[in-house]
Write an enzyme that holds these catalytic residues in place. Sequence first.
Site, mmCIF file in Angstrom:
data_model
loop_
_atom_site.group_PDB
_atom_site.id
_atom_site.type_symbol
_atom_site.label_atom_id
_atom_site.label_comp_id
_atom_site.label_asym_id
_atom_site.label_seq_id
_atom_site.Cartn_x
_atom_site.Cartn_y
_atom_site.Cartn_z
ATOM 1 N N SER A 106 0.824 -1.204 0.000
ATOM 2 C CA SER A 106 0.000 0.000 0.000
ATOM 3 C C SER A 106 0.865 1.264 0.000
ATOM 4 C CB SER A 106 -0.961 -0.043 1.185
ATOM 5 O OG SER A 106 -1.936 0.956 1.076
ATOM 6 N N ASP A 250 -2.204 6.237 -4.112
ATOM 7 C CA ASP A 250 -1.104 5.475 -3.534
ATOM 8 C C ASP A 250 -0.757 4.303 -4.450
ATOM 9 O OD1 ASP A 250 -3.403 4.008 -3.013
ATOM 10 O OD2 ASP A 250 -2.742 3.353 -1.034
ATOM 11 N N ASP A 252 -1.270 1.094 -4.565
ATOM 12 C CA ASP A 252 -2.252 0.076 -4.933
ATOM 13 C C ASP A 252 -3.628 0.653 -5.232
ATOM 14 O OD1 ASP A 252 -2.673 0.654 -2.208
ATOM 15 O OD2 ASP A 252 -3.573 -1.309 -1.838
ATOM 16 N N ASP A 254 -6.051 2.389 -3.650
ATOM 17 C CA ASP A 254 -7.254 2.373 -2.832
ATOM 18 C C ASP A 254 -7.412 3.667 -2.042
ATOM 19 O OD1 ASP A 254 -5.267 1.988 -0.942
ATOM 20 O OD2 ASP A 254 -6.071 0.110 -0.148
#
Length: 462
Positions: A106, A250, A252, A254
Site C-alpha cells: 500500500s 497510492d 495500490d 485504494d
Amino acid sequence: MTLIKSISGIRGTIGGPAGDNLTPVDIVRFTAAYVRCIAETRPGKKLTIVVGRDARISGPMVERLVEGTLMGCGADVVSVGLCTTPGTELAVAHYGADGGIIITASHNPRQWNALKLLDGRGEFLSDAAGKRVLALAADDSFDFPAAGALGRVLVRESYNERHIEQVLALPLVDAEAVRRRRFRVVVDAVNSVGGVVIPGLLRRLGCEVVELNCEPTGEFAHDPEPLPGNLAGISDAVVRERADLGIAVDPDVDRLAFVSEDGTMFVEEYTLVAVADYVLSHTKGGTVSNLSSSRALRDVTERRGGEYFASAVGEVNVVAKMKETGAVVGGEGNGGVIYPELHYGRDALVGVALFLTHLARSGMKMTELRATYPAYFASKRKIELTPAIDVDKVLHELKTRYAGERVNDTDGVKIDFADSWVHLRKSNTEPIVRIYTEARTQAEADALACRFIGELGAICGC
C-alpha cells in the site's frame, strides 16, 4: 525491521533474516497457511485463488513465489498481474474464486511489500479468519499434495479495463456530464499501477490528462503516501499546466487525494466527504467512517437527513459497520471511498468517477466546491515505538486522565472535546503510535497534537 503479522496479512521489508523481514521463507509459509485456512471452509473443493500485485520492484519475485506456493498447495490460480487492490477484489467475484492475494504494501516505501488476504467475496478476511491464518502459519505440520493434485494457472490476463467498465456502468456515474466539462487533470500515480488505470479511466471520461510519475516502474518518485507534505510536485504541476484539478493515488490505488485548481490541497479527508455528499443527494441512507476520520462526514450526512456511524480503524471494520447499519457509502479519512453499489472495498477509481460527476454537475471549480463543506483542520503525527514502551498502559493512563470528556476506547483512545478531538492508537501496519487531531483551525489542531505528543513522552519518561 520486525515482520508485521496481522489479521489483514503479512507485511515487512524485503530481505534479511527469515521471521524478521519479508523473506521467501515467510512468503511461502503465509501463503500456504492462507490456503489451509480457506480449504477448511471448503472441504474437498479444488480452490481457485486470484493473485494481483502493484508495481513495486519486489512484486514480480513475490508474485512468482505466491503463485508457485498456491499451485504447490493444490490451488488453481487466476493471475491478473499488475492490478489495483480494488481491481483484484472485483476479480475474485468476477471469476467466482475462493479468495485472493494482493501483493502490495500500500502506502509503505519501496523496500516494503506485503500479502493482503481476501475471502471468497473479494473482501478482507474477517478477524477470526485472519487469526486462523496466523495460527496456521505458526504450525509446522504442513502437508502438501502429490504431483497429480497440484494446481495450475487457469487465467493470466489483466483486469484493469474490466474494472474501468464496471465503474463507468454505475448509475450515479454521469460520464456525459463529465465529458462536457472537458476537465484538464494532472495525475500523480507515484510510478505504480495507478499510472495505468487512472489515466485510462479519465480519458474514457473525456478528460485531458497530464501524466506525472505514471510509469509503473515501482521506483517511487516520492514518499508514496498521498499526504499534503508529499504532493508538492503535483501541486506545482496543476498550477503550471493550468489544470482544473490534480489526482494523486497510492501504489495500490485504494487511496485518493485531490488538488484544487490553485494548487491547494482539497485535503484527503474531504475526498470521502464530497463523494458521500453526492451519493446522499441521490440515495437516502447512512454513512460510516473510522474513528480517525473528520467530523465533516457526520455533518454532511446529517445535513442530507442520514445517520453517521463510526467504526474502528481498518477497512474490514468499516465494511462490517457498513453492513451492520446498511450504509450507502463509507470509507476512511485517508482518501479511501467504499461504495457498496460496486463492492465493499476502498476504490480510488470509484472515488474519481463519482467525484468528477459531482464536480461536473455542480458547475463549480474545485476551490468553490471545497468551500461548501464544514471547515475542519487535521494534524496527523506519529511517534516511533521502542520495545520498552507499553502502549496499552500509556493509553489507559490517558483514558483515566480524561475520564471527564467523551472517551471512546473501541480502537486505541479517542477523546472528543467540544470543538476538537484527538485519537491515539497503535498502527496495524507499522511499529508506531498514530496521533490524529482535528480542530477548527490548523494551529489548534497542531497545538493539540503537540500537547498529546508531550503527554505521551511524559508518561513514557522519554
